[in-house]
Design a protein around this motif. Structure first.
Motif, short mmCIF file in Angstrom:
data_model
loop_
_atom_site.label_atom_id
_atom_site.label_comp_id
_atom_site.label_asym_id
_atom_site.label_seq_id
_atom_site.Cartn_x
_atom_site.Cartn_y
_atom_site.Cartn_z
N LEU A 72 0.89 -1.28 -0.23
CA LEU A 72 -0.03 0.26 0.06
C LEU A 72 1.12 1.02 -0.25
O LEU A 72 0.50 2.21 -0.85
CB LEU A 72 -0.80 0.36 0.99
CG LEU A 72 -2.38 -1.14 1.07
CD1 LEU A 72 -3.09 -0.55 2.72
CD2 LEU A 72 -3.30 -0.79 -0.17
N TYR A 93 3.70 1.38 -0.95
CA TYR A 93 4.28 1.78 -2.45
C TYR A 93 3.14 2.24 -3.77
O TYR A 93 3.90 3.32 -4.40
CB TYR A 93 4.69 0.51 -3.10
CG TYR A 93 6.16 0.21 -3.09
CD1 TYR A 93 6.92 -0.85 -2.69
CD2 TYR A 93 6.85 0.78 -4.02
CE1 TYR A 93 7.85 -1.00 -2.51
CE2 TYR A 93 8.41 0.35 -3.61
CZ TYR A 93 8.50 -0.44 -2.99
OH TYR A 93 9.95 -0.50 -2.85
N PHE A 94 2.11 1.96 -3.75
CA PHE A 94 0.89 2.14 -4.70
C PHE A 94 0.54 3.39 -3.65
O PHE A 94 0.07 4.84 -4.82
CB PHE A 94 -0.47 1.24 -4.45
CG PHE A 94 -0.41 0.49 -4.73
CD1 PHE A 94 -0.72 -0.80 -4.63
CD2 PHE A 94 0.61 -0.64 -5.82
CE1 PHE A 94 -0.59 -2.57 -4.83
CE2 PHE A 94 0.70 -1.80 -6.50
CZ PHE A 94 -0.12 -2.80 -6.27
N SER A 127 2.28 5.94 -2.49
CA SER A 127 3.17 7.16 -3.00
C SER A 127 2.89 7.19 -4.31
O SER A 127 3.13 8.11 -5.34
CB SER A 127 4.36 6.55 -2.75
OG SER A 127 4.49 5.20 -3.28
N PHE A 128 2.93 5.78 -5.54
CA PHE A 128 2.74 6.10 -6.54
C PHE A 128 2.08 7.20 -7.28
O PHE A 128 1.80 7.84 -8.36
CB PHE A 128 2.78 4.94 -6.97
CG PHE A 128 2.90 4.92 -9.45
CD1 PHE A 128 1.95 4.02 -9.49
CD2 PHE A 128 4.52 4.68 -9.87
CE1 PHE A 128 1.50 3.92 -10.95
CE2 PHE A 128 3.91 4.91 -10.70
CZ PHE A 128 2.86 4.54 -11.59
N LYS A 156 2.42 10.51 -6.69
CA LYS A 156 3.09 11.21 -7.47
C LYS A 156 2.70 11.45 -9.13
O LYS A 156 3.25 12.71 -9.36
CB LYS A 156 4.73 10.53 -8.04
CG LYS A 156 5.64 10.49 -5.87
CD LYS A 156 6.15 9.44 -6.61
CE LYS A 156 7.99 10.02 -5.36
NZ LYS A 156 9.51 9.33 -5.19
N VAL A 157 2.13 10.61 -9.72
CA VAL A 157 1.51 10.12 -10.77
C VAL A 157 0.54 11.65 -10.81
O VAL A 157 0.55 12.13 -11.94
CB VAL A 157 0.90 9.51 -11.53
CG1 VAL A 157 0.52 8.93 -12.31
CG2 VAL A 157 1.40 8.08 -11.06
N LEU A 205 1.81 14.81 -11.78
CA LEU A 205 2.09 15.04 -13.10
C LEU A 205 0.86 16.31 -13.90
O LEU A 205 -0.01 16.02 -13.60
CB LEU A 205 2.94 13.72 -13.51
CG LEU A 205 3.49 13.64 -13.45
CD1 LEU A 205 3.86 11.44 -14.12
CD2 LEU A 205 4.81 14.83 -13.06
N SER A 238 2.03 14.52 -19.32
CA SER A 238 3.22 13.07 -18.59
C SER A 238 2.24 11.88 -17.92
O SER A 238 2.78 10.90 -17.86
CB SER A 238 3.74 13.79 -18.05
OG SER A 238 4.33 14.79 -17.87
N LYS A 252 2.11 9.56 -21.24
CA LYS A 252 3.22 8.57 -21.04
C LYS A 252 2.90 7.76 -19.88
O LYS A 252 3.91 6.62 -20.48
CB LYS A 252 4.45 9.68 -21.11
CG LYS A 252 4.78 10.53 -22.35
CD LYS A 252 5.93 11.22 -21.97
CE LYS A 252 6.10 12.15 -23.35
NZ LYS A 252 6.83 13.46 -23.78
N ILE A 253 2.87 7.95 -19.10
CA ILE A 253 3.18 7.08 -17.70
C ILE A 253 2.12 5.74 -17.69
O ILE A 253 2.43 4.44 -18.01
CB ILE A 253 2.98 7.01 -16.09
CG1 ILE A 253 3.70 7.99 -15.91
CG2 ILE A 253 3.04 6.59 -15.08
CD1 ILE A 253 5.12 7.44 -15.04
N ALA A 308 3.17 1.47 -19.03
CA ALA A 308 2.66 1.10 -18.25
C ALA A 308 1.57 -0.34 -18.80
O ALA A 308 2.39 -1.47 -18.64
CB ALA A 308 1.49 1.50 -17.08
#
Lengths: 83, 167
Positions: B97, B99-100, B102-103, B106-107, B110, B114, B117-118, B122
């Motif tokens: 959790l 990781y998810f 924080s990801f 951050k996404v 953006l 951008s 593009k991510i 993915a």
């Protein structure tokens, strides 16, 4: 509690709305397996089933964690490059 | 009092174990309900009959043997499988959790271009392995997805022109 299957039905119905890469299913497998073992089982077969459920749930979480640890840093780098 | 409740309390009533208010409620119900009254008479008759039977002497060590059998049937698991899985699960879920989360944070910080593009990157990572399963089904899947973002770079249906795939 009168009917454990009724409770399981309710929990699964609520979990239908949660999608977290299968983490919720692994968690349920571990929790119900642990409860079954702590309550005491009448035969060996049920014990093996509960232990198998626990091990499979743990295995899935470990695999998912390893994959996340391997791939998320790359994704974070990509995000930093895009900023 | 409903019949279901009355039937359940009959045994305690015959043993004089009911509280006064419940006792009165049950007696009132037995006066008006013929089915429950019949059930009460049957149970009371059985109880009286049991008292007429001779007392049986249990065999020696009866209690010890019975407890040993109970202990044998109760296979309460102790050790690894009762104490390790749940804390291990909690730790792994916390790691995942974090990781998810924080990801995601951050996404979402953006710009939309951008983020696209991510998403493409993915998607590319996710479907890379799927073309070995079925060439035709992979093309169908990829085409559907490439209607939204034509940046997969791996679909054999499309020509390669610079960084982007065009139909």
């Amino acid at each position: 509690m009168k009917s454990k299957t009724a409770l399981i039905s309710l929990l699964l119905g609520i979990l239908s709305f949660i999608h977290l890469f299968g983490i919720e299913k692994a968690a349920m497998a571990i929790i119900f397996g642990t409860i079954a073992l702590k309550e005491g089982l009448e035969d060996k077969k049920s014990g093996y089933m509960a232990k198998s459920g626990i091990l499979l749930g743990l295995l899935y979480l470990v695999v998912l964690t390893v994959v996340s640890i391997k791939y998320f840093p790359e994704m974070f780098k990509l995000i930093e490059n895009l900023k | 009092m409903k019949c279901d409740d009355a039937i359940k309390k009959l045994s305690a009533y015959l043993d004089n174990e009911l509280k006064d208010n419940l006792r009165t409620e049950l007696e009132n119900h037995l006066k008006i309900c013929p089915d429950c009254s019949r059930e009460h008479e049957t149970l009371a008759g059985n109880a009286k009959f049991m008292l007429t039977l001779p007392e049986i002497e249990p065999s020696p060590y009866f209690i010890q043997q019975t407890l040993a059998k109970i202990r044998k049937t109760e296979r309460r698991e102790k050790g690894f499988f009762t104490w390790v899985p749940v804390p291990a699960m909690a730790v792994l879920i916390l790691v995942l959790l974090s990781y998810f989360l924080s990801f995601s944070i951050k996404v979402f910080a953006l710009e939309p271009e951008s983020r696209k593009k991510i998403a493409g990157h993915a998607f590319e990572s996710a479907v890379k392995g799927s073309h070995v399963l079925g060439h035709v089904s992979f093309k169908k899947f990829c085409k559907r997805s490439c209607d939204i973002l034509c940046e997969c770079k791996i679909c054999p249906m499309y020509q390669n022109k610079g960084d982007k795939m065009i139909r």
